[in-house]
Design a protein around this motif. Structure first.
Motif, PDB file in Angstrom:
ATOM      1  N   THR A  39      46.332  58.769  62.571  1.00 50.43           N
ATOM      2  CA  THR A  39      46.462  60.118  62.012  1.00 50.43           C
ATOM      3  C   THR A  39      47.659  60.209  61.072  1.00 50.43           C
ATOM      4  O   THR A  39      47.560  60.779  59.984  1.00 50.43           O
ATOM      5  CB  THR A  39      46.580  61.157  63.142  1.00 50.43           C
ATOM      6  N   LEU A  40      48.766  59.613  61.465  1.00 51.03           N
ATOM      7  CA  LEU A  40      49.969  59.626  60.627  1.00 51.03           C
ATOM      8  C   LEU A  40      49.711  58.952  59.282  1.00 51.03           C
ATOM      9  O   LEU A  40      50.041  59.506  58.231  1.00 51.03           O
ATOM     10  CB  LEU A  40      51.126  58.923  61.353  1.00 51.03           C
ATOM     11  N   LEU A  41      49.131  57.758  59.301  1.00 53.35           N
ATOM     12  CA  LEU A  41      48.895  57.023  58.056  1.00 53.35           C
ATOM     13  C   LEU A  41      47.885  57.705  57.153  1.00 53.35           C
ATOM     14  O   LEU A  41      48.076  57.769  55.932  1.00 53.35           O
ATOM     15  CB  LEU A  41      48.428  55.596  58.338  1.00 53.35           C
ATOM     16  N   SER A  43      47.169  60.900  57.004  1.00 53.11           N
ATOM     17  CA  SER A  43      47.655  62.174  56.472  1.00 53.11           C
ATOM     18  C   SER A  43      48.943  62.062  55.665  1.00 53.11           C
ATOM     19  O   SER A  43      49.302  62.998  54.958  1.00 53.11           O
ATOM     20  CB  SER A  43      47.803  63.213  57.583  1.00 53.11           C
ATOM     21  N   SER A  44      49.613  60.917  55.702  1.00 58.58           N
ATOM     22  CA  SER A  44      50.873  60.763  54.969  1.00 58.58           C
ATOM     23  C   SER A  44      50.703  60.222  53.556  1.00 58.58           C
ATOM     24  O   SER A  44      51.611  60.355  52.738  1.00 58.58           O
ATOM     25  CB  SER A  44      51.818  59.831  55.733  1.00 58.58           C
ATOM     26  N   TYR A  45      49.577  59.606  53.273  1.00 63.23           N
ATOM     27  CA  TYR A  45      49.341  58.989  51.972  1.00 63.23           C
ATOM     28  C   TYR A  45      47.965  59.390  51.463  1.00 63.23           C
ATOM     29  O   TYR A  45      47.073  59.676  52.253  1.00 63.23           O
ATOM     30  CB  TYR A  45      49.421  57.452  52.071  1.00 63.23           C
ATOM     31  N   THR A  80      44.419  66.690  56.054  1.00 62.76           N
ATOM     32  CA  THR A  80      45.358  67.278  55.107  1.00 62.76           C
ATOM     33  C   THR A  80      44.583  67.825  53.915  1.00 62.76           C
ATOM     34  O   THR A  80      43.802  67.101  53.302  1.00 62.76           O
ATOM     35  CB  THR A  80      46.352  66.205  54.594  1.00 62.76           C
ATOM     36  N   ARG A  82      44.247  68.485  50.301  1.00 66.75           N
ATOM     37  CA  ARG A  82      44.868  67.895  49.113  1.00 66.75           C
ATOM     38  C   ARG A  82      44.952  68.898  47.991  1.00 66.75           C
ATOM     39  O   ARG A  82      45.935  68.956  47.280  1.00 66.75           O
ATOM     40  CB  ARG A  82      44.047  66.689  48.657  1.00 66.75           C
ATOM     41  N   LYS A 142      52.518  49.042  61.171  1.00 68.29           N
ATOM     42  CA  LYS A 142      53.080  50.269  61.768  1.00 68.29           C
ATOM     43  C   LYS A 142      52.873  50.256  63.277  1.00 68.29           C
ATOM     44  O   LYS A 142      53.766  50.635  64.047  1.00 68.29           O
ATOM     45  CB  LYS A 142      52.431  51.504  61.128  1.00 68.29           C
ATOM     46  N   GLU A 166      56.385  49.042  54.949  1.00 66.08           N
ATOM     47  CA  GLU A 166      56.740  49.551  53.613  1.00 66.08           C
ATOM     48  C   GLU A 166      56.217  48.623  52.519  1.00 66.08           C
ATOM     49  O   GLU A 166      55.731  49.088  51.483  1.00 66.08           O
ATOM     50  CB  GLU A 166      58.254  49.729  53.479  1.00 66.08           C
ATOM     51  N   ASP A 181      52.216  59.956  43.776  1.00 66.28           N
ATOM     52  CA  ASP A 181      52.564  61.376  43.705  1.00 66.28           C
ATOM     53  C   ASP A 181      52.462  61.955  42.297  1.00 66.28           C
ATOM     54  O   ASP A 181      52.281  63.132  42.115  1.00 66.28           O
ATOM     55  CB  ASP A 181      53.995  61.607  44.200  1.00 66.28           C
TER      56      ASP A 181
END
Length: 183
Positions: A39-41, A43-45, A80, A82, A142, A166, A181
């Protein structure tokens, strides 16, 4: 797919692979870490494989928000939002929120808006079979980072796998799998 990514993470931290997520003692930890990291990955990118576009129809119930005529429900798989878009251009949500007069409002899983249809783009909780190779590598690193502290209490391993994570993210950006971005 869950076992494949979990085993890649386990091997990275020097553990033996598992044959089932229910395998004790590490299976329960894997299940928790896997779901959180996924979920983190996602929704973070802005992973290209996870972007969906739909046009929402208003709900039958009346909008409780006095500033907006219509109430829409976010799709079940939406992690998320967009952007609100037309078919040719996506607008950054920050542009909508901070212009004179609010154009939409999000409350929980609902969006309030003044038009009778709402074209959106969002990051979906996508089926694992659609994960890209770069995503799987970032995911495994991760997870290895998270497992290193939960299984080995080794901060050095955590730092190593955070660096590898990273690097995997940067590699995905370089290969155009993540929307930068600036787009």
């Amino acid at each position: 797919m869950k076992i494949e990514i979990a085993n890649r993470a386990l091997i990275k931290i020097g553990e033996s692979p598992i044959s089932s997520i229910n395998q004790e003692p590490i299976g329960k930890i894997i299940e928790i870490v896997y779901n959180e990291v996924k979920t983190l990955l996602l929704s973070s990118y802005l992973w290209r494989f996870a972007i969906k576009r739909v046009v929402l129809a208003p709900l039958d119930e009346k909008s409780e928000n006095p500033r907006f005529k219509y109430k829409f429900q976010l799709p079940e798989d939406c992690l998320t939002l967009r952007g609100i878009c037309d078919y040719n251009k996506f607008a950054d949500l920050r542009d909508y929120r901070y212009t004179t007069g609010t154009r939409y409002e999000i409350e929980g899983r609902n969006i309030y808006y003044n038009e009778d249809n709402l074209p959106i783009s969002y990051i979906a909780d996508i089926d694992e079979s659609l994960f890209s190779v770069a995503f799987k590598e970032a995911f495994a690193n991760k997870m290895a980072s998270e497992l290193a502290i939960k299984v080995h209490q080794n901060v050095g391993l955590v730092q190593l796998f955070e660096q590898k994570f990273e690097m995997a993210i940067n590699e995905a950006i370089n290969h155009n799998e993540i929307i930068a971005d600036t787009e």
